[in-house]
Motif scaffolding. Structure first.
Motif, PDB file in Angstrom:
ATOM      1  N   CYS A 149      -1.493 -13.370  -8.434  1.00  0.00           N
ATOM      2  CA  CYS A 149      -0.687 -12.812  -7.433  1.00  0.00           C
ATOM      3  C   CYS A 149      -1.400 -11.569  -6.656  1.00  0.00           C
ATOM      4  N   ARG A 150      -1.882 -10.569  -7.813  1.00  0.00           N
ATOM      5  CA  ARG A 150      -2.572  -9.393  -7.198  1.00  0.00           C
ATOM      6  C   ARG A 150      -3.720  -9.759  -6.170  1.00  0.00           C
ATOM      7  N   ARG A 151      -4.491 -10.832  -6.737  1.00  0.00           N
ATOM      8  CA  ARG A 151      -5.829 -11.002  -5.936  1.00  0.00           C
ATOM      9  C   ARG A 151      -5.570 -11.739  -4.525  1.00  0.00           C
ATOM     10  N   THR A 152      -4.240 -12.348  -4.003  1.00  0.00           N
ATOM     11  CA  THR A 152      -3.783 -12.678  -3.009  1.00  0.00           C
ATOM     12  C   THR A 152      -3.515 -11.602  -1.882  1.00  0.00           C
ATOM     13  N   THR A 153      -3.337 -10.434  -2.647  1.00  0.00           N
ATOM     14  CA  THR A 153      -3.240  -9.345  -1.629  1.00  0.00           C
ATOM     15  C   THR A 153      -4.296  -8.407  -1.697  1.00  0.00           C
ATOM     16  N   THR A 154      -5.040  -8.170  -2.794  1.00  0.00           N
ATOM     17  CA  THR A 154      -6.102  -7.191  -2.761  1.00  0.00           C
ATOM     18  C   THR A 154      -7.384  -8.030  -2.059  1.00  0.00           C
ATOM     19  N   SER A 155      -7.692  -8.990  -2.034  1.00  0.00           N
ATOM     20  CA  SER A 155      -8.651  -9.717  -1.280  1.00  0.00           C
ATOM     21  C   SER A 155      -8.432  -9.609   0.093  1.00  0.00           C
ATOM     22  N   ASN A 156      -7.329  -9.800   0.772  1.00  0.00           N
ATOM     23  CA  ASN A 156      -6.811  -9.594   1.947  1.00  0.00           C
ATOM     24  C   ASN A 156      -7.161  -7.952   2.587  1.00  0.00           C
ATOM     25  N   ASN A 157      -6.687  -7.017   1.384  1.00  0.00           N
ATOM     26  CA  ASN A 157      -6.735  -5.499   1.878  1.00  0.00           C
ATOM     27  C   ASN A 157      -8.183  -5.241   1.851  1.00  0.00           C
ATOM     28  N   ALA A 158      -9.083  -6.086   1.117  1.00  0.00           N
ATOM     29  CA  ALA A 158     -10.601  -5.455   0.904  1.00  0.00           C
ATOM     30  C   ALA A 158     -11.087  -5.619   2.295  1.00  0.00           C
ATOM     31  N   ASN A 159     -10.594  -6.373   3.233  1.00  0.00           N
ATOM     32  CA  ASN A 159     -11.243  -6.715   4.591  1.00  0.00           C
ATOM     33  C   ASN A 159     -10.365  -5.884   5.439  1.00  0.00           C
ATOM     34  N   GLY A 160      -9.372  -5.149   5.298  1.00  0.00           N
ATOM     35  CA  GLY A 160      -8.496  -4.438   5.956  1.00  0.00           C
ATOM     36  C   GLY A 160      -7.321  -5.303   6.692  1.00  0.00           C
ATOM     37  N   ILE A 161      -6.611  -4.664   7.158  1.00  0.00           N
ATOM     38  CA  ILE A 161      -5.138  -5.346   7.489  1.00  0.00           C
ATOM     39  C   ILE A 161      -5.352  -6.384   8.740  1.00  0.00           C
ATOM     40  N   ASP A 162      -6.441  -6.363   9.600  1.00  0.00           N
ATOM     41  CA  ASP A 162      -6.448  -7.129  10.637  1.00  0.00           C
ATOM     42  C   ASP A 162      -6.993  -8.609  10.127  1.00  0.00           C
ATOM     43  N   GLU A 163      -7.407  -8.602   8.755  1.00  0.00           N
ATOM     44  CA  GLU A 163      -7.844  -9.847   8.486  1.00  0.00           C
ATOM     45  C   GLU A 163      -6.615 -10.767   8.327  1.00  0.00           C
ATOM     46  N   ASP A 164      -7.053 -12.230   8.338  1.00  0.00           N
ATOM     47  CA  ASP A 164      -5.870 -13.276   7.998  1.00  0.00           C
ATOM     48  C   ASP A 164      -5.379 -13.043   6.880  1.00  0.00           C
ATOM     49  N   VAL A 165      -3.880 -13.042   6.820  1.00  0.00           N
ATOM     50  CA  VAL A 165      -3.041 -13.178   5.800  1.00  0.00           C
ATOM     51  C   VAL A 165      -3.491 -14.154   4.612  1.00  0.00           C
TER      52      VAL A 165
END
Length: 905
Positions: free
Chosen positions: A184-200
């Motif tokens: 669950c954590r990785r589904t959010t941190t992987s997205n955040n790693a590229n910034g909030i403009d990246e695909d959810v």
């Protein structure tokens, strides 16, 4: 960002387990050919069946690694499906996550712990935007440097430390949940790693498997407060102070808000109910049984049931220890129910705001919710599920703000079980479908199936062991070694049964009173529960040593191949090898080619039906099915055993058509003539329109039934049977070969006028496979007289239920969309159009045992017709491997049989 596949733990389902479904009293893999029952298949089948649920409850036994393995796989599968759903035609902006998210609400964390969960997932409470906090920047740097594995471990240890040291109220062992939480954590941190403009919708593995964001929430009130209510609140004043504090802390609704009306039981002047949390008799009996072991499922006499009811009333009146413990349990359930209802409303409101502020004009994001809690908080949909629904209802009715009431109603319609059948509502240009509903998964250990009492090989093993003990006595050297040896042999037998005879294993599991009582006979005992203990029951072998190895799977596959893979097969050498509608271009975008091919295959299939219709069939089965569809005993008696078995319909259009004496009737798709014969009886009155009757004996002049069917062989058989039954053919009854889409051509060849000729048009199943539904309905409109009516029974598809990632049979792709029928018919010119539920289940129809036996007799005796080797051709039978997945789907959720009624002005 894509993470290495080895970084994401692949949770092993390498143990004996079955997933049973209450509505079918069988497993998800029942009827499937091997090896579809093997471990890696079951959770995928479960996810597919649950994909449309808005709210999924998972009742667990805490920290059991086998249960957590299923939960983890379920979350992964669901997150992948939601990501796929979100990708189709959606757009995402910086402030509007247009793709669905999966919210996981866990009993293991209190509401107060939300902060440490947010920090663990590197997100803020709402999860809509990253706040760019310094520690999260460090997290991103580590992810980009490829150090996510070590960071995951560090993050998990920090979470455990904060859980124990900073709070310390809940006491769960989080370590078995490490893989689940890390995913669950990785589904959010992987997205955040590229910034909030990246695909959810992010990538977790190198194989490009995409997952939506999975967000974690604390769901429980801190446990010490439940103890306080039980021990420190003996009177009304102390309870008032306590509940005011709980409301202020946000654990329960505040007075004056709509949800507050669902918090306490209604006050009764005859008893002191002030500050008594709302519950039910059934729930109280359930909770008490968990404490005292009372049997709630064995059938009881009415007198015994009254005694228990009296006991429950006595508990209502007395401040007993059990009552106080029940109130403490209710406090936990109410707090979690309030938390879930509040999150549902908060997210729905935020999604609506985001969708309206977005330039893409997309509907609100359809987020999904998984609630993980102890089974006792969810069993029979009591406790937490009950509270969620009550709070939403109270908010929808009683909140002072109209917008808040509207949001609550939106959410309520989405989470109500499908059986509640709430109406469709349209708001803000977006159609709110009837409730996707909720589902409940429960758990049970395999030992409670007591296979040693029912499965002969294990019974023999245990008997021999007992005999050996009796001979050898109580020698110390026999105590441990022999027990271990017996357990190993028992485990081996269980594993072999699981791999080679899964349906037999299911049968023995469901024979156990411990399982069948709450799962199947839940409404027979003293509690009279309204729901099974769970919709799906995960039954698992608790033996840590009985692991299914890779070699076990290879041996099972080898045995399958050697045995011909005839699991569930008929053994008929002449059996169909593929679905009659086997169009391999079912998902081809060329609709014209698809429909032309479908029509050819439809014709070919029903020509084969007509050619074998004279072979005797199973009248008992036909009687059972037709009775279930509403045909009367008089109908069945009139048709007789020489024709009953040739019934082909999906419903009973006569219930809607109400054919009267003297009327002229058109039967579209008349098949082998069954509904036409009944129509002739009704329009000719009690006197059969026989060939030798004079005009004075014919009930009403002008009465006529015309049947039209695509298959020449069926037309010939129906005509032959009409003559054999003594009807006046073709004066009162005639059958024509023709296509409803080109009806004028068929009528012209038979010299039958086309326009304004018929009082009634009926059809029973033919419209299912009509390629151009609008053209067919226009032809029906044309042939009807002014004031004429239609009753068209057909199978439809419920919108958005055919997952495009599956190759569906072309026949299902040809079913009309349910919501399209009424506007189509009204556009054509029909008035008073109604789409009536035909009460015709797609599956689960009960067939008498003697009818099932007749199937076997028919198969054996019908194999030879004077030595010809012919058998009756059947359209509907076991699906071929190409469509084996249909065996494990709830077809009543995908499809709905309706009768379309309309009148010509």
């Amino acid at each position: 960002m894509a993470l290495n596949s080895q970084d994401t733990t692949q949770t092993a389902m390498n143990f004996v387990h079955r997933i049973l479904k209450s509505s079918t009293a069988s497993s998800l893999t029942s009827g499937l050919s091997k090896p579809h029952h093997l471990p890696h298949q079951q959770h995928q089948l479960l996810t597919h069946q649950l994909q449309n649920a808005k709210l999924l409850y998972f009742g667990e036994f805490h920290s059991e690694h086998r249960i957590i393995a299923l939960q983890t796989e379920l979350i992964k599968d669901w997150a992948k499906r939601l990501a796929s759903t979100g990708r189709r035609g959606s757009q995402k902006t910086k402030n509007c996550p247009s793709r669905p998210r999966l919210h996981v609400i866990m009993e293991h964390f209190s509401v107060d712990m939300q902060g440490i969960l947010d920090a663990y997932q590197c997100r803020d409470l709402n999860g809509w935007k990253d706040k760019q906090q310094p520690q999260q920047e460090e997290q991103r740097r580590r992810n980009n440097d490829g150090n996510q594995n070590s960071d995951d471990e560090e993050a998990f240890e920090s979470l455990v430390s904060a859980y124990k040291d900073d709070f310390g109220t809940e006491g769960h062992d989080l370590r078995p949940y490490r893989d689940l939480l890390s995913f669950c954590r990785r589904t959010t941190t992987s997205n955040n790693a590229n910034g909030i403009d990246e695909d959810v919708c992010i990538n977790v593995d190198d194989d490009s498997d995409s997952y939506c964001e999975v967000l974690l929430y604390g769901g429980f009130i801190p446990r010490n407060h439940a103890a306080r209510l039980n021990k420190e609140c003996p009177d009304i004043d102390s309870k008032r102070v306590f509940f005011e504090e709980m409301s202020e802390r946000g654990y329960l609704p505040k007075q004056g808000k709509g949800m507050y009306d669902a918090l306490f039981a209604e006050e009764d002047e005859s008893s002191n109910n002030t500050y008594k949390l709302r519950g039910t008799r059934e729930h109280q009996l359930l909770i008490e049984s968990l404490m005292n072991g009372n049997d709630l499922y064995s059938p009881v006499e009415e007198e015994g049931e009254e005694d228990v009811a009296d006991d429950a009333e006595q508990h209502e009146e007395e401040e007993s220890p059990l009552k106080r413990l029940y109130q403490a349990q209710l406090l936990k359930d109410h707090a979690m129910g309030y938390r879930i209802a509040s999150l549902l409303m908060e997210h729905h409101q935020q999604n609506k705001i985001n969708s309206h502020s977005s330039s893409s004009s997309q509907p609100p994001t359809d987020d999904r919710y998984l609630i993980i809690a102890g089974f006792g908080h969810l069993k029979h949909r009591l406790g937490v599920p009950e509270c969620v629904e009550r709070y939403l209802r109270a908010e929808a009715v009683g909140h002072p703000d109209a917008e808040r009431r509207s949001i609550a109603m939106d959410v309520l319609l989405k989470v109500l079980p499908p059986s509640s059948d709430p109406p469709s509502v349209t708001r803000n240009n977006f159609t709110l479908k009837k409730g996707e509903g909720t589902a409940l998964i429960g758990c049970q250990m395999m030992y409670e199936a007591y296979l040693e009492d029912s499965y002969p090989p294990i019974m023999e093993l245990m008997t021999n062991d007992a005999a050996a003990d009796a001979v050898e006595g109580d020698a110390e050297n026999n105590d441990n070694g022999n027990e271990n040896d017996v357990d190993a042999k028992k485990g081996k037998l269980l594993k072999e049964l699981y791999l080679q005879g899964p349906e037999l294993l299911d049968k023995h599991i469901l024979m156990s009173d411990e399982i069948s009582g709450p799962f199947l006979r839940y409404d027979e005992g003293i509690a009279r529960f309204g729901h099974p203990c769970a919709d799906y029951l995960f039954v698992y072998d608790e033996d840590d040593d009985n692991v299914i190895e890779e070699n076990d799977l290879k041996l099972a596959l080898h045995a399958t191949t050697a045995n011909g893979d005839d699991v569930g097969g008929s053994g008929n050498d002449n059996a169909q090898s593929q679905c009659p509608f086997h169009n391999t271009q079912a998902n081809n975008n060329d609709d014209n080619n698809q429909y032309d091919s479908a029509k050819r295959e439809t014709l070919e299939a029903y020509e084969n039906v007509g050619k074998t219709a004279s072979l005797r069939g199973n009248s008992l089965r036909a009687r059972a099915i037709m009775s279930r569809l509403g045909y009367t005993p008089d109908d069945l008696s009139y048709l007789g055993d020489d024709d009953l078995y040739n019934f082909q319909g999906v419903a009973n259009p006569h219930l809607v058509a109400k054919i009267r004496k003297g009327e002229r009737v058109l039967d579209v798709g008349s098949g082998l003539g069954i509904d036409s014969f009944l129509a002739l009886r009704d329009c000719c009155g009690n006197v059969v329109a026989d060939a030798n009757a004079g005009d004075e004996n014919v009930a009403t002049d002008g009465a006529l039934v015309v049947g039209v069917d695509l298959a020449e062989s069926e037309v010939k058989h129906a005509t032959k049977r009409g003559i054999a039954r003594g009807y006046s053919v073709p004066n009162r009854l005639r059958f024509l070969r023709g296509d409803v889409e080109t009806l004028e051509e068929a009528f012209g060849k038979a010299n039958v006028p086309m326009g304004n000729e018929f009082d009634v048009c009926i059809s029973n199943g033919a419209f299912c496979l009509v390629t151009d539904k609008e053209k067919a309905f226009r032809n029906v409109f044309k042939v009807l007289k002014s004031g004429g009516r239609m009753a068209i029974s057909t199978t439809t598809i419920v919108s958005d239920r055919l997952d495009p990632s599956f190759e569906w049979p072309v026949c299902m792709r040809m079913f009309a969309a349910l919501e399209s029928l009424k506007p189509m018919c009204e556009e054509i010119g029909f008035r008073n159009v109604e789409i009536l539920d035909a009460d015709s289940p797609m599956e689960g129809m009960e067939i008498p045992e003697e009818a099932l036996m007749d199937d076997k007799v028919e198969e054996k005796e019908g194999k030879s017709d004077g030595g010809s080797g012919k058998t009756r051709f059947k359209i509907h039978g076991k699906y071929v491997d190409q469509f084996a997945f249909l065996e494990n789907m709830d077809m009543d959720e995908l499809c709905k049989v309706v009768t379309v009624y309309g009148e010509k002005p």
